[in-house]
Design an enzyme around this catalytic site. Structure first.
Site, PDB file in Angstrom:
ATOM      1  N   HIS A 224     -35.105 -40.071 -33.617  1.00 48.97           N
ATOM      2  CA  HIS A 224     -35.547 -39.149 -34.663  1.00 48.97           C
ATOM      3  C   HIS A 224     -34.952 -39.491 -36.030  1.00 48.97           C
ATOM      4  O   HIS A 224     -35.189 -38.773 -37.010  1.00 48.97           O
ATOM      5  CB  HIS A 224     -35.173 -37.710 -34.269  1.00 48.97           C
ATOM      6  CG  HIS A 224     -35.903 -36.652 -35.028  1.00 48.97           C
ATOM      7  ND1 HIS A 224     -35.274 -35.782 -35.889  1.00 48.97           N
ATOM      8  CD2 HIS A 224     -37.220 -36.327 -35.057  1.00 48.97           C
ATOM      9  CE1 HIS A 224     -36.168 -34.957 -36.414  1.00 48.97           C
ATOM     10  NE2 HIS A 224     -37.353 -35.257 -35.930  1.00 48.97           N
ATOM     11  N   LYS A 226     -34.397 -41.270 -39.699  1.00 48.65           N
ATOM     12  CA  LYS A 226     -35.213 -41.839 -40.766  1.00 48.65           C
ATOM     13  C   LYS A 226     -34.257 -42.536 -41.722  1.00 48.65           C
ATOM     14  O   LYS A 226     -33.542 -41.878 -42.486  1.00 48.65           O
ATOM     15  CB  LYS A 226     -35.998 -40.766 -41.522  1.00 48.65           C
ATOM     16  CG  LYS A 226     -37.042 -40.029 -40.689  1.00 48.65           C
ATOM     17  CD  LYS A 226     -36.530 -38.711 -40.202  1.00 48.65           C
ATOM     18  CE  LYS A 226     -37.622 -37.954 -39.461  1.00 48.65           C
ATOM     19  NZ  LYS A 226     -37.070 -36.864 -38.641  1.00 48.65           N
ATOM     20  N   ASP A 231     -30.315 -54.816 -48.362  1.00 48.24           N
ATOM     21  CA  ASP A 231     -29.250 -55.713 -48.817  1.00 48.24           C
ATOM     22  C   ASP A 231     -27.855 -55.142 -48.561  1.00 48.24           C
ATOM     23  O   ASP A 231     -26.907 -55.450 -49.308  1.00 48.24           O
ATOM     24  CB  ASP A 231     -29.417 -56.038 -50.298  1.00 48.24           C
ATOM     25  CG  ASP A 231     -30.649 -56.907 -50.559  1.00 48.24           C
ATOM     26  OD1 ASP A 231     -31.150 -57.519 -49.595  1.00 48.24           O
ATOM     27  OD2 ASP A 231     -31.107 -56.954 -51.719  1.00 48.24           O
ATOM     28  N   HIS A 404     -40.087 -29.077 -44.481  1.00 49.72           N
ATOM     29  CA  HIS A 404     -39.530 -29.970 -43.469  1.00 49.72           C
ATOM     30  C   HIS A 404     -38.107 -30.410 -43.812  1.00 49.72           C
ATOM     31  O   HIS A 404     -37.465 -31.129 -43.048  1.00 49.72           O
ATOM     32  CB  HIS A 404     -40.449 -31.201 -43.336  1.00 49.72           C
ATOM     33  CG  HIS A 404     -40.220 -32.012 -42.118  1.00 49.72           C
ATOM     34  ND1 HIS A 404     -39.849 -33.344 -42.158  1.00 49.72           N
ATOM     35  CD2 HIS A 404     -40.300 -31.698 -40.796  1.00 49.72           C
ATOM     36  CE1 HIS A 404     -39.721 -33.807 -40.930  1.00 49.72           C
ATOM     37  NE2 HIS A 404     -39.981 -32.837 -40.081  1.00 49.72           N
ATOM     38  N   LYS A 406     -34.222 -30.575 -44.122  1.00 49.75           N
ATOM     39  CA  LYS A 406     -33.083 -30.121 -43.320  1.00 49.75           C
ATOM     40  C   LYS A 406     -31.846 -30.174 -44.216  1.00 49.75           C
ATOM     41  O   LYS A 406     -31.367 -31.253 -44.559  1.00 49.75           O
ATOM     42  CB  LYS A 406     -32.869 -31.012 -42.097  1.00 49.75           C
ATOM     43  CG  LYS A 406     -34.120 -31.172 -41.187  1.00 49.75           C
ATOM     44  CD  LYS A 406     -34.909 -32.390 -41.514  1.00 49.75           C
ATOM     45  CE  LYS A 406     -35.867 -32.858 -40.443  1.00 49.75           C
ATOM     46  NZ  LYS A 406     -36.798 -31.926 -39.911  1.00 49.75           N
ATOM     47  N   ASP A 411     -20.877 -22.914 -50.172  1.00 50.68           N
ATOM     48  CA  ASP A 411     -20.086 -22.587 -51.372  1.00 50.68           C
ATOM     49  C   ASP A 411     -20.352 -23.534 -52.545  1.00 50.68           C
ATOM     50  O   ASP A 411     -19.472 -23.777 -53.369  1.00 50.68           O
ATOM     51  CB  ASP A 411     -18.592 -22.571 -51.038  1.00 50.68           C
ATOM     52  CG  ASP A 411     -18.221 -21.424 -50.100  1.00 50.68           C
ATOM     53  OD1 ASP A 411     -19.063 -20.533 -49.893  1.00 50.68           O
ATOM     54  OD2 ASP A 411     -17.087 -21.426 -49.577  1.00 50.68           O
TER      55      ASP A 411
END
Length: 486
Positions: A224, A226, A231, A404, A406, A411
């Site tokens: 899952h 991404k 380089d 979508h 996350k 604080d």
């Protein structure tokens, strides 16, 4: 003859109950959360054959014998590399803010390295701008481009990126691509795997879905992450799959997906490279470690830039670390806690921590999409709303598409962004990655993005929620029953 049938039927009945007893014992011997264990036992005793098959298929974290052996074999060389990396003291942070210190100490004790400093971060909120920026970096790549995605869906602007990726490979840049088999099934059914391989890109189908291996590896264990690494100096990660949101899941009725990606330069690219190297070796058996440590690490002033800790999960990585990191972050909050997630099915511990934060005076806000592409998760998440609202948590329903992103902001100082949903699959099962950033300026940037989400959201009132139809409550409880298994 009747005696023969009696013996055979008796044998099958004995074997049937022996199998149920064996699976029951296995569930009890595994140190899992009580709600999860009870859910599995109920399923097995209500629907024995279905329950046993489901448990053997999905109940335990089976990576597969070959991958498990690779995961075990890769750690000696990885540990040696990390030992060399730790000698580059100038890239590691020694001072943390008060709110971030517990989380960074946890990660140091679990992962063995401290957060790295001297990084430059840029938040990208528009998918088209993200793809355009990534294409520019790909066009300037000189040595290597490594990617891993859960979903790669051809079409639209993604095809332009694919062309730039193949052009890089043809001019001599080493290009590798890891794609999850289930998430990227449209990609693997297209002509792209062949033309990419012809161009010189190493394309690997990760965790192939194969019903013949149902009992040897969990078919719902997914890659899952991404990530893009260029380089060994530039890195991307966040919530965005390799899709053009104008074309992706337009028939789902939830609007365009809204994502957040981070573009990074600095030492964090190397620590993310370690994660990629482990994924590559687990899947292919080939060793791939970043270049020698302490090489071209500091493009920015040593005392400036963002401090980042990379937290990775999945088989072969520290158990439950992301779950522990989330709990630590929530308990560290003193003034404000804002969370965004498309899928909200928290563990009992995380739910308790969030409610406790609100009850001790922290301003807690959770931003969820009003409409969701997963019917089961949509109903299961609503089963938690009453307890959250009664504790004083503010629940906002985003109306500008499928949110979508996350993210967690504590604080205004400690930020968590990455691929991790607040559900059981991300917390306990999948290969995931999240970044913990200890920086007030970055927190300010993330706060502005979250506030923008709030302007496109509707606050859920506790009185309004109490008036929902009775049948809604029944459906919520039914799906809540399955929440430990989602």
């Amino acid at each position: 003859m009747s005696l023969f049938y009696s013996v055979v039927s008796g044998f099958f009945v004995f074997g049937y109950w022996l199998l149920i007893a064996a699976v029951t014992l296995r569930i009890l011997m595994k140190r899992r959360a009580v709600p999860s264990a009870m859910a599995w036992l109920l399923v097995i005793y209500i629907l024995p054959l279905v329950g046993i098959i489901a448990y053997l298929s999905f109940g335990e974290l089976h990576l597969g014998k070959k991958r498990a052996e690779r995961a075990k074999a890769m750690w000696p060389s990885t540990a040696r590399w990390l030992t060399e990396l730790k000698e580059c003291r100038r890239i590691f942070a020694s001072d943390y803010s008060e709110v971030a210190r517990p989380l960074f100490q946890l990660c140091y004790h679990r992962q063995g390295i401290e957060g790295v400093k001297g990084n430059h971060l840029q938040l990208l909120t528009a998918s088209n701008a993200t793809l355009e920026t990534l294409i520019l970096d790909i066009e300037q790549a000189q040595h290597n481009i490594d990617m891993v995605f859960y979903i790669w869906q051809p079409g639209g602007q993604v095809d332009l990126l694919a062309q730039a990726f193949m052009a890089a490979a043809m001019r001599g840049v080493k290009c590798r691509l890891l794609l999850d088999s289930a998430g990227s099934r449209q990609f693997f059914r297209s002509h792209y795997p062949n033309i990419m391989r012809t161009a010189g890109i190493e394309v690997v189908e990760v965790l192939k879905v194969n019903l013949l291996r149902l009992f040897f590896r969990r078919i719902d264990l997914r890659q899952h992450r991404k990530m893009v690494l260029i380089d060994n100096h530039i890195a991307y990660t966040g919530s965005m799959n390799m899709v053009d949101p104008r074309l992706f899941k337009q028939d789902a009725g939830v609007g365009q997906w809204v994502d957040l990606m981070a573009r990074m330069e600095g030492p964090v690219a190397t620590t993310l490279g370690i994660v990629y190297a482990c994924d590559w070796e687990i899947e292919t058996g080939k060793r791939l470690l970043p270049p020698s440590p302490c090489v071209n690490f500091m493009p920015f002033e040593q005392e400036h830039g963002h401090t980042i800790q990379v937290i990775a999960s999945g088989p072969g990585f520290p158990d439950e670390l992301i779950h522990q990191a989330l709990l630590t972050a929530v308990y560290s909050a003193r003034q404000q806690l804002t969370m965004t997630t498309p899928y909200f099915v928290p563990s009992d511990d995380l739910l308790h921590a969030i409610c406790t934060a609100a009850l001790r005076g922290v301003e807690v806000s959770i931003i969820l999409p009003r409409d969701n592409d997963s019917m089961m998760v949509r109903w299961a998440s609503r089963a938690f709303f009453s307890e959250l609202l009664e504790a004083g948590v503010k629940i906002y329903q985003f109306e500008g598409g499928l949110l979508h992103t996350k993210s967690v902001l504590v604080d205004g100082q400690l930020s968590l962004i990455g691929t991790v949903n607040l559900d059981m699959r991300s917390l306990w099962l999948n290969f995931e990655v999240t970044l913990a950033i200890d920086d007030n300026d970055f927190g300010h940037d993330l706060d502005k993005i979250q506030r923008d989400y709030l302007t496109r959201s509707k606050l859920l009132a506790i009185k309004q929620w109490a008036k929902r139809p009775f049948w809604h409550r029944i459906v919520e409880r039914i799906f809540y029953f399955f929440s430990p298994l989602l």
